[in-house]
Scaffold this motif. Sequence first.
Motif, PDB file in Angstrom:
ATOM      1  N   PHE A  31      -5.461  19.830 -37.328  1.00 48.46           N
ATOM      2  CA  PHE A  31      -4.428  19.614 -36.320  1.00 48.46           C
ATOM      3  C   PHE A  31      -3.322  20.624 -36.593  1.00 48.46           C
ATOM      4  CE2 PHE A  31      -3.131  15.156 -34.425  1.00 48.46           C
ATOM      5  CZ  PHE A  31      -3.259  15.681 -33.153  1.00 48.46           C
ATOM      6  N   HIS A  33       0.559  21.124 -35.582  1.00 47.87           N
ATOM      7  CA  HIS A  33       1.764  20.686 -34.875  1.00 47.87           C
ATOM      8  C   HIS A  33       2.795  21.809 -34.918  1.00 47.87           C
ATOM      9  CE1 HIS A  33       0.174  16.659 -34.589  1.00 47.87           C
ATOM     10  NE2 HIS A  33       1.276  16.226 -34.006  1.00 47.87           N
ATOM     11  N   GLU A  43      11.087  15.606 -35.734  1.00 51.51           N
ATOM     12  CA  GLU A  43       9.704  15.155 -35.562  1.00 51.51           C
ATOM     13  C   GLU A  43       9.433  14.844 -34.093  1.00 51.51           C
ATOM     14  OE1 GLU A  43       6.741  14.370 -37.485  1.00 51.51           O
ATOM     15  OE2 GLU A  43       7.644  15.945 -38.663  1.00 51.51           O
ATOM     16  N   TRP A  44      10.435  14.321 -33.415  1.00 49.78           N
ATOM     17  CA  TRP A  44      10.344  14.071 -31.975  1.00 49.78           C
ATOM     18  C   TRP A  44      11.498  14.809 -31.307  1.00 49.78           C
ATOM     19  CZ3 TRP A  44       9.377   8.091 -30.992  1.00 49.78           C
ATOM     20  CH2 TRP A  44       8.056   7.791 -31.355  1.00 49.78           C
ATOM     21  N   HIS A  82       4.149  19.000 -27.108  1.00 49.88           N
ATOM     22  CA  HIS A  82       4.459  17.742 -27.793  1.00 49.88           C
ATOM     23  C   HIS A  82       5.425  16.949 -26.910  1.00 49.88           C
ATOM     24  CE1 HIS A  82       5.510  15.127 -31.340  1.00 49.88           C
ATOM     25  NE2 HIS A  82       4.193  15.206 -31.447  1.00 49.88           N
ATOM     26  N   HIS A  83       5.963  15.831 -27.454  1.00 50.18           N
ATOM     27  CA  HIS A  83       6.769  14.939 -26.610  1.00 50.18           C
ATOM     28  C   HIS A  83       7.994  15.627 -25.996  1.00 50.18           C
ATOM     29  CE1 HIS A  83       4.154  12.096 -28.454  1.00 50.18           C
ATOM     30  NE2 HIS A  83       4.907  11.749 -29.485  1.00 50.18           N
ATOM     31  N   TYR A 128      -3.925  19.373 -28.008  1.00 52.54           N
ATOM     32  CA  TYR A 128      -3.192  18.115 -27.833  1.00 52.54           C
ATOM     33  C   TYR A 128      -2.237  18.381 -26.683  1.00 52.54           C
ATOM     34  CZ  TYR A 128       0.776  14.991 -29.316  1.00 52.54           C
ATOM     35  OH  TYR A 128       1.810  14.087 -29.405  1.00 52.54           O
ATOM     36  N   TRP A 166      -6.917  15.953 -27.113  1.00 51.23           N
ATOM     37  CA  TRP A 166      -6.236  14.857 -27.821  1.00 51.23           C
ATOM     38  C   TRP A 166      -5.167  14.242 -26.931  1.00 51.23           C
ATOM     39  CZ3 TRP A 166      -2.866  12.095 -30.966  1.00 51.23           C
ATOM     40  CH2 TRP A 166      -3.383  11.575 -32.165  1.00 51.23           C
ATOM     41  N   ASP A 168      -2.474  11.688 -26.766  1.00 48.76           N
ATOM     42  CA  ASP A 168      -1.610  10.771 -27.508  1.00 48.76           C
ATOM     43  C   ASP A 168      -1.287   9.586 -26.596  1.00 48.76           C
ATOM     44  OD1 ASP A 168       0.556   9.640 -28.941  1.00 48.76           O
ATOM     45  OD2 ASP A 168       0.929  11.601 -29.842  1.00 48.76           O
ATOM     46  N   ALA A 170       1.245   7.638 -26.994  1.00 49.96           N
ATOM     47  CA  ALA A 170       2.688   7.349 -27.018  1.00 49.96           C
ATOM     48  C   ALA A 170       3.275   7.397 -25.601  1.00 49.96           C
ATOM     49  CB  ALA A 170       3.412   8.342 -27.919  1.00 49.96           C
ATOM     50  N   GLU A 213      -2.097   6.459 -39.990  1.00 45.15           N
ATOM     51  CA  GLU A 213      -1.925   7.908 -40.171  1.00 45.15           C
ATOM     52  C   GLU A 213      -1.886   8.251 -41.661  1.00 45.15           C
ATOM     53  OE1 GLU A 213       1.580   8.565 -37.781  1.00 45.15           O
ATOM     54  OE2 GLU A 213       0.382   8.820 -35.965  1.00 45.15           O
ATOM     55  N   ASP A 277      -6.559  10.789 -38.402  1.00 44.00           N
ATOM     56  CA  ASP A 277      -5.600  11.899 -38.382  1.00 44.00           C
ATOM     57  C   ASP A 277      -4.540  11.654 -39.442  1.00 44.00           C
ATOM     58  OD1 ASP A 277      -4.640   9.716 -36.827  1.00 44.00           O
ATOM     59  OD2 ASP A 277      -3.195  11.015 -35.830  1.00 44.00           O
ATOM     60  N   TRP A 284       4.672  15.571 -39.401  1.00 40.39           N
ATOM     61  CA  TRP A 284       3.669  16.300 -38.614  1.00 40.39           C
ATOM     62  C   TRP A 284       4.102  17.748 -38.400  1.00 40.39           C
ATOM     63  CZ3 TRP A 284      -0.946  14.256 -37.966  1.00 40.39           C
ATOM     64  CH2 TRP A 284      -1.080  12.869 -38.009  1.00 40.39           C
TER      65      TRP A 284
HETATM   66  C1  FUL Z   1       1.916  10.409 -32.628  1.00 42.11           C
HETATM   67  C2  FUL Z   1       3.129  11.299 -32.278  1.00 42.11           C
HETATM   68  O1  FUL Z   1       4.231  10.495 -31.907  1.00 42.11           O
HETATM   69  C3  FUL Z   1       3.426  12.109 -33.514  1.00 42.11           C
HETATM   70  O2  FUL Z   1       4.569  12.914 -33.348  1.00 42.11           O
HETATM   71  C4  FUL Z   1       2.196  12.961 -33.837  1.00 42.11           C
HETATM   72  O3  FUL Z   1       1.984  13.905 -32.808  1.00 42.11           O
HETATM   73  C5  FUL Z   1       0.972  12.073 -34.007  1.00 42.11           C
HETATM   74  C6  FUL Z   1      -0.291  12.841 -34.230  1.00 42.11           C
HETATM   75  O4  FUL Z   1       0.802  11.243 -32.889  1.00 42.11           O
HETATM   76  O5  FUL Z   1       1.642   9.514 -31.644  1.00 42.11           O
END
Ligand code: FUL
Length: 446
Positions: A31, A33, A43-44, A82-83, A128, A166, A168, A170, A213, A277, A284
């Motif tokens: 992976f 990131h 991270e976010w 990413h987010h 992702y 991938w 996610d 979230a 994780e 993962d 990450w």
């Molecule tokens: C989670 C994300 O919120 C993290 O930041 C990261 O990417 C992880 C692999 O998945 O849901």
Amino acid sequence: MEMERFLESAARVKPNENQLRLLRETPFYVFVHFSPNTFTDLEWGTGKEDPAVFDPKKLDCDQWARAVKDAGASGIVLTAKHHDGFCLWQSRYTEHCMKNSPYKNGRGDVVREASDACRRHGLKFGFYLSPWDRNSEYYGTPEYNDYYKNQLTELLTGYGEIFHVWFDGACGEGPNGRKQEYDFEGYIELIRKYQPKATFFNDAGEVRWCGNESGSSGHSQWSVVPKELCFLNKEVQTGAGPFAGGLRGLYNSDSDLGTLPMILRSEGLVFSPAETDMSIRPGWFWHEHEEPKSLDALFDTYIRTVGGNTTFNLNVPPDRNGLFDTRDVERLRELGEKIRESFSDDLAADASVTVTDAGTTHPCFVLRLPEKRKISYVVLAEDIASGQRVELFSISEGAGIARFAEYTGTTIGSKKIIPIELETDAVTIDIRAARGPVERLSVELY
Ligand code: FUL
């Protein structure tokens, strides 16, 4: 009788070609990131970052690829978005992307560089694409699903063959405070259309989350699980179990997924192998003061994941220059070396094998070696192409089932690596229970 028929069909729940290819050819991948977070130490991300912060001055995806190969992994999954919503490619659908990064004067494309490097080094490439987007003005409205699908299409059609997508799960709030209802079924249709050889990951996916994780894989790790859990996987392969109806609130972190008491209560079964993962570091994303995990911790995770009937997606985050940190590169090299050393000399290659009760649900395999040898690992594999069946097995020293087994286990699946300490000239693997006939079992001894 109903029970027997159900078990017969449970024993025949099979992977599709893509799942089988993933398990056999790509059980270990990396992976990556990488986003504005790398530069802002988050991270976010908030989604409000200036795209100009993303400026990896020495980006070298060949350096990533070499390190991934040294580790013995066979693919990369890059966070294309990413987010925070920032796209690592030249998206036509947003300005929050490489067009406004100083990298290559706004003409950079990290997805292109990473996918090209993978191809040059014989690695597979996947991505992702975060459904949760804290930047898009559309987030929280039906238009967002179109926006997401447009971006997904750009990635699925512009970068050659994709092995893994991938998703996610979230789902937080967007810039307008609203949450989004994701059209996963529509997203999956696009994958099937443009990349029919790709697998997709989601909590409820074709490849499912292992539920943590931290690199632990379950004690009894089944790839055959109730459809109630992996509801995005539409390839339901059995009818309901004899006691169907009572399964509520299943989640990936449950330790009994796919066990007999559970499947008997399911509404139907799907084949959804788990992916583990974990990051090589605490976060990450790359943070200067974080260190990679020890070699022992990583090797142990490899054994428990790839050797625990899951795939292993080990995250390695590039730094602000766009390079893997030298500490991580060194750790990956050590890991690859340790994996190669530990599994290079299969003693079973010189063994004579006898099987009793062959082709039944309780065959017994005896391997006789030409002389006494030290054995540190027993590696077992079911013929996963025809389903996962073994429910209980034991390993004992000597030719024949011993009163005191050295090891007793539950599931095997695509690969089970058992660390063990034996010094012997014969090993017996006894399958104590299985859901259907075990025609073939691969046994390696190291
Ligand atoms: C989670 C994300 O919120 C993290 O930041 C990261 O990417 C992880 C692999 O998945 O849901």
